[in-house]
Design an enzyme around this catalytic site. Structure first.
Site, mmCIF file in Angstrom:
data_model
loop_
_atom_site.group_PDB
_atom_site.id
_atom_site.type_symbol
_atom_site.label_atom_id
_atom_site.label_comp_id
_atom_site.label_asym_id
_atom_site.label_seq_id
_atom_site.Cartn_x
_atom_site.Cartn_y
_atom_site.Cartn_z
ATOM 1 N N SER A 62 -9.686 2.487 1.063
ATOM 2 C CA SER A 62 -8.234 2.490 1.164
ATOM 3 C C SER A 62 -7.778 3.409 2.307
ATOM 4 O O SER A 62 -8.324 3.315 3.405
ATOM 5 C CB SER A 62 -7.659 2.905 -0.184
ATOM 6 O OG SER A 62 -6.293 2.633 -0.248
ATOM 7 N N ASP B 27 -6.052 -8.950 -2.384
ATOM 8 C CA ASP B 27 -5.763 -7.518 -2.427
ATOM 9 C C ASP B 27 -4.280 -7.338 -2.123
ATOM 10 O O ASP B 27 -3.831 -7.626 -1.013
ATOM 11 C CB ASP B 27 -6.638 -6.791 -1.397
ATOM 12 C CG ASP B 27 -6.434 -5.281 -1.422
ATOM 13 O OD1 ASP B 27 -5.428 -4.822 -2.012
ATOM 14 O OD2 ASP B 27 -7.269 -4.556 -0.852
ATOM 15 N N HIS C 65 -7.805 -4.211 -5.200
ATOM 16 C CA HIS C 65 -7.902 -3.266 -4.094
ATOM 17 C C HIS C 65 -9.097 -2.333 -4.243
ATOM 18 O O HIS C 65 -9.402 -1.570 -3.345
ATOM 19 C CB HIS C 65 -6.595 -2.451 -4.042
ATOM 20 C CG HIS C 65 -6.503 -1.530 -2.871
ATOM 21 N ND1 HIS C 65 -6.578 -1.972 -1.559
ATOM 22 C CD2 HIS C 65 -6.329 -0.182 -2.797
ATOM 23 C CE1 HIS C 65 -6.459 -0.935 -0.749
ATOM 24 N NE2 HIS C 65 -6.302 0.159 -1.467
#
Lengths: 380, 262
Positions: free
Chosen positions: B94, B216, B244
């Site tokens: 991320s 996602d 995600h």
């Protein structure tokens, strides 16, 4: 008397319980798609049950809800198998938010593999609104406190700078007065005026010292000591007394010094302490009674006390005596900042000592006492 | 406090090369619990918490210092230097994918390989670029974050922040590994979701692998492709996973893809 039959235990209808339960139910596949939804959630969202099937849970969440689901809830579910009391906003068919609280749990097989995830959803518009109001209040309060703190820090910095800047003109006045006293021939009246001016300059200078010390203390500097274990203390104390005597020649000020020199202390600070105590005694003590200053030391302690006559200090005043800006009952011509005793007690603390007060109908006595543990023994 | 304590750095594994795992917004190093152990045989594994998250030193956090991703990248560089790392493998999830990119630009000798898991160089749409969110979406997120941090209080912090001697304490607290001081969570969310690192991508010199999930909501496929197209020589693997966090939802796929790459 008729035989009243006990009513039969009601039988729960589990299919109806699922559909009409007072909460919404969703079941999600391992990749987050709805495969079962009850009638309640369908009614709340205005989306037919059949239309909910196959959609991703994210599709019926608000944008923040979607981000929070991906970054917090979904990891939590995978890590601990459940989440409780999560706030989420669902979206109706018309994209209107329905504030909810959600509990969710995973169902896993015997190998620990995720089979599906169950969500129990509770409408919580009122509660969420109330919580939001609490959060807003807390945030507003925090912002207010921060701004107040900044303002007060600025104010204290301002005081520190002002005090510092006042010293220079005051020093010029003091040396001017000294010059006149030493070099010029003045009338008796002129000499009296100079004497008064000297006293006033001394007092102003003490006030500035106190204000600066206070500001420094508030700004985190605290009272710093510059101890000297060798130089004698008595002459310094005598000088403080001399200054006050010359400024208040009408007062009967008596000293009893019995100090076994040297005393390991900050002499400038101790004289500031004495000056504050003595100034206090001159201001508040009965004009007709003597002021006694006793300074003595034994093997363990050094003590310095200032005693004056007059009315005793009230009990209420006693409790706040050493707090900053405490001024007792303000009478005309007795204006001060009320920092003197506070600074004196801070100086005492910095010496690991204490400043105490005892007051009755006949006397008021302030006593400073500090340990001599740090005393440097004469090498021999 | 040393850098290693500040970031709650945890070392495991053995090997000639090191593999550094960085967690993203939301949780802490536990995000790698299902992935990192697979590399302990062959690599020195290094896990850490970003300052403000997990069991990092909260007193090291200040909103001023951590006002952009570069500050987090600087921390990462410090950790690597403290451990004398060279040519290590960096695995960032991320927002930490971009933190790793920035760290590798600060000191290209640190990482020979970058594995970017669900990366996004910019979350907010910008002209033809589709990050997936509007600026208003992100404002709404920042506003609403506090709704889920009601249980936080400074008193609970030491307990939440991990108490190895008394594990039963943290067990009583649900959701503990994603708990963060709400003020810090909001700052980190703002820094994360308003970041724009698109121009940094072309400067990357390390070998780069992008791991992308099919669906996602945070970093959609077109964003992963954008990263691939702008880092020279990089490759992207589309994982058979949704969401995600493939490091939790499809750890075996993530492990296999990293193994095939390094």
């Amino acid at each position: 008397m008729s035989e009243s039959a006990r009513p039969a235990e009601p039988i729960e209808d589990f299919e109806d319980l699922y559909d009409s339960a007072p909460c919404g139910y969703l079941s999600l596949t391992d990749d987050g798609r709805i495969f079962l939804a009850n009638r309640r959630i369908s009614q709340w969202l205005g989306i037919a049950q059949a239309e909910l099937i196959g959609r991703r849970i994210q599709d019926i969440l608000s944008v923040p809800g979607r981000i929070f689901y991906e970054t917090n809830i979904s990891p939590l579910l995978r890590m601990q198998g459940f989440v409780d009391e999560v706030a989420m906003d669902f979206l109706t068919a018309d994209r209107i938010k329905v504030p909810c609280l959600v509990n969710a749990s995973e169902r896993r097989d015997s190998e620990g593999r995720l089979q599906f995830t169950r969500l129990a959803i509770f409408q919580a518009a009122e509660r969420r609104r109330y919580e939001r109001a609490l959060i807003d209040t807390a945030e507003a309060t925090r912002a207010e406190v921060t701004s107040e703190r900044e303002t007060s820090q600025l104010r204290e910095q301002f005081i520190a700078v002002l005090g510092h800047d006042l010293r220079n003109p005051l020093a010029s006045i003091a040396s001017g007065v000294r010059l006149l006293t030493d070099r010029e021939t003045l009338s008796v009246k002129g000499q009296r005026v100079l004497l008064l001016m000297q006293g006033s300059v001394g007092r102003a200078s003490d006030l500035i010292d106190n204000v600066l010390d206070f500001a420094r203390g508030r700004l985190g500097g605290g009272i710093t000591l510059n101890r000297d274990a060798q130089a004698p203390l008595t002459p310094v104390l005598e000088q403080v007394v001399g200054e006050i005597v010359s400024a208040s020649p009408e007062r009967d000020i008596r000293t009893y010094f019995a100090i076994a020199e040297p005393i390991d202390c900050d002499r400038t600070r101790i004289s500031q302490l004495l000056s504050n105590l003595l100034g206090n005694a001159v201001m508040h003590g009965a004009k007709t009674e003597p002021i006694l200053i006793e300074a003595k030391s034994d093997r363990e302690r050094f003590t310095l006390s200032v005693v004056n006559g007059g009315r005793p200090i009230g009990e209420a005043a006693m409790a706040r005596l050493f707090q900053p800006f405490f001024r007792g009952e303000i009478r005309p011509n007795q204006l001060g900042l009320g920092l003197g005793l506070h600074i004196a007690s801070e100086i005492a603390k910095a010496h690991e000592g204490e400043l105490t007060v005892a007051s009755d109908e006949s006397h008021t006595r302030f006593t400073f006492s500090m340990p001599l543990a740090r005393r440097v023994e004469d090498p021999d | 406090m040393s850098v290693l304590q500040r970031n709650n750095v945890q070392l495991a594994g053995q090997g000639d090369r090191a593999m550094v795992f960085a967690h993203g917004f939301g949780c802490d190093q536990n995000m790698w619990r299902l992935v990192a152990p697979a590399f302990e045989d062959g690599y020195r594994t290094i896990l850490f918490d970003q300052v403000g998250s997990g069991a990092s030193d909260l007193s090291a956090y200040s909103a001023d210092r951590y006002g952009d991703l570069q500050a987090y990248a600087d921390d990462l560089v410090e950790i690597c230097r403290e451990l004398a790392l060279h040519d290590a493998v960096f695995v960032g999830h991320s927002v930490s994918a971009m933190i790793g990119v920035l760290a590798s630009l600060s000191d290209p000798s640190l990482f020979a390989d970058l594995v970017l898991v669900s990366p996004s160089p910019r979350y907010i749409d910008d002209g033809a670029y589709l990050g997936g969110f509007t600026a208003a979406d992100i404002d709404e997120l920042l506003e609403s974050l506090a709704d889920n941090h009601l249980g936080w209080s400074a008193l609970m912090a030491p307990v939440i922040m991990g108490n190895p001697d008394r594990p039963e304490l943290s067990e009583e607290l649900t959701n503990s590994f994603c708990r963060t001081d709400p003020a810090i969570a909001k700052d980190f969310a703002r820094v994360t979701f308003t970041s724009d690192n698109r121009t940094d991508l072309s400067k990357v010199t390390a070998r780069t692998l992008i791991l992308q999930c099919r669906e996602d909501a945070i970093a959609p496929v077109q964003v992963g492709e954008y990263v691939r197209d702008h880092i020279a020589g990089s490759e992207m693997v589309l994982l058979d996973a949704t969401g995600h966090c493939p490091n939790l939802s499809a750890p075996q796929n993530v492990i296999a893809a990293i193994r095939a790459f390094v």
